[in-house]
Enzyme design. Structure first.
Site, short mmCIF file in Angstrom:
data_model
loop_
_atom_site.label_atom_id
_atom_site.label_comp_id
_atom_site.label_asym_id
_atom_site.label_seq_id
_atom_site.Cartn_x
_atom_site.Cartn_y
_atom_site.Cartn_z
CB ILE A 245 -0.97 -0.02 1.21
CG1 ILE A 245 -2.18 0.84 0.97
CG2 ILE A 245 -0.27 0.35 2.51
CD1 ILE A 245 -3.31 0.58 1.96
CG ASN B 17 11.86 -5.73 7.08
OD1 ASN B 17 13.07 -5.73 6.86
ND2 ASN B 17 11.02 -4.97 6.41
CD GLN C 54 7.77 -8.99 11.76
OE1 GLN C 54 8.72 -9.34 12.45
NE2 GLN C 54 6.81 -9.82 11.38
CG HIS D 113 5.28 -9.18 5.42
ND1 HIS D 113 4.97 -9.23 6.77
CD2 HIS D 113 6.02 -8.07 5.25
CE1 HIS D 113 5.51 -8.18 7.37
NE2 HIS D 113 6.16 -7.48 6.47
CG LEU D 114 9.84 -12.73 0.11
CD1 LEU D 114 11.11 -12.61 0.95
CD2 LEU D 114 9.89 -14.02 -0.73
P1 AMP Z 1 7.08 -4.72 7.49
O1 AMP Z 1 7.50 -3.33 7.88
O2 AMP Z 1 8.21 -5.56 6.95
O3 AMP Z 1 6.30 -5.42 8.59
O4 AMP Z 1 6.13 -4.53 6.23
C1 AMP Z 1 4.77 -4.32 6.32
C2 AMP Z 1 4.36 -3.75 5.00
O5 AMP Z 1 2.95 -3.86 4.88
C3 AMP Z 1 4.71 -2.28 4.79
O6 AMP Z 1 5.56 -2.13 3.65
C4 AMP Z 1 3.36 -1.60 4.60
O7 AMP Z 1 3.39 -0.55 3.66
C5 AMP Z 1 2.51 -2.76 4.13
N1 AMP Z 1 1.07 -2.63 4.38
C6 AMP Z 1 0.47 -2.24 5.52
N2 AMP Z 1 -0.86 -2.27 5.39
C7 AMP Z 1 -1.12 -2.71 4.13
C8 AMP Z 1 -2.30 -2.96 3.38
N3 AMP Z 1 -3.53 -2.76 3.91
N4 AMP Z 1 -2.18 -3.39 2.10
C9 AMP Z 1 -0.96 -3.58 1.57
N5 AMP Z 1 0.20 -3.38 2.22
C10 AMP Z 1 0.12 -2.94 3.48
#
Ligand code: AMP
Ligand code: ZN
Length: 113
Positions: free
Chosen positions: A30, A86, A93, A99-100
């Site tokens: 997003i 992460n 994180q 998530h990758l």
């Molecule tokens: P992390 O910081 O590695 O936990 O990554 C989480 C990721 O999820 C971040 O890059 C956010 O931008 C992404 N994210 C959070 N909410 C959403 C959502 N509703 N749809 C898509 N990506 C999201």
């Protein structure tokens, strides 16, 4: 489960889904940090890399193969891309469902900040 990515899997909240199979879902981040920024997640909730079990080896392999397939589709397989998990605070994180990140489409700095 009150988990953002589980909600995306259940279609409780919308996402821009780019790939799906029985085990794995992939959708555009997003808040993209690169022209291609896709998240590849298992459909079964796993908190993160620290929670992986030996029975998850095939699943993690499948996540990387999905990432490589999307990179190929987007035309960035040869120019290059980065795949990142992460884990916890120091890596930033924010969502505790494995998530990758697939990042590409521009030159990426190394090391990451
Ligand atoms: P992390 O910081 O590695 O936990 O990554 C989480 C990721 O999820 C971040 O890059 C956010 O931008 C992404 N994210 C959070 N909410 C959403 C959502 N509703 N749809 C898509 N990506 C999201
Ligand atoms: Zn979840």
């Amino acid at each position: 489960m009150n988990c953002l990515f589980c909600k995306i899997i259940r279609r409780d909240i919308p996402a821009s889904i780019v790939y799906e199979d029985e085990q794995v879902l992939a959708f555009n981040d997003i808040e993209p940090r690169a022209p291609t920024h896709v998240l590849i997640i298992p459909k079964r909730h796993i908190d993160g890399v620290n929670a992986l079990a030996d029975t998850d080896d095939e699943l993690v392999g499948a996540m990387f193969r999905v990432a490589a397939g999307i990179a190929r589709e987007r035309g960035i397989a040869d120019t290059g891309y980065r795949t990142v998990f992460n884990t916890n605070r120091d890596a930033g994180q924010t969502v505790f469902h494995l998530h990758l990140h697939l990042l590409g489409g521009r030159a990426l700095g190394w090391p990451p900040g």
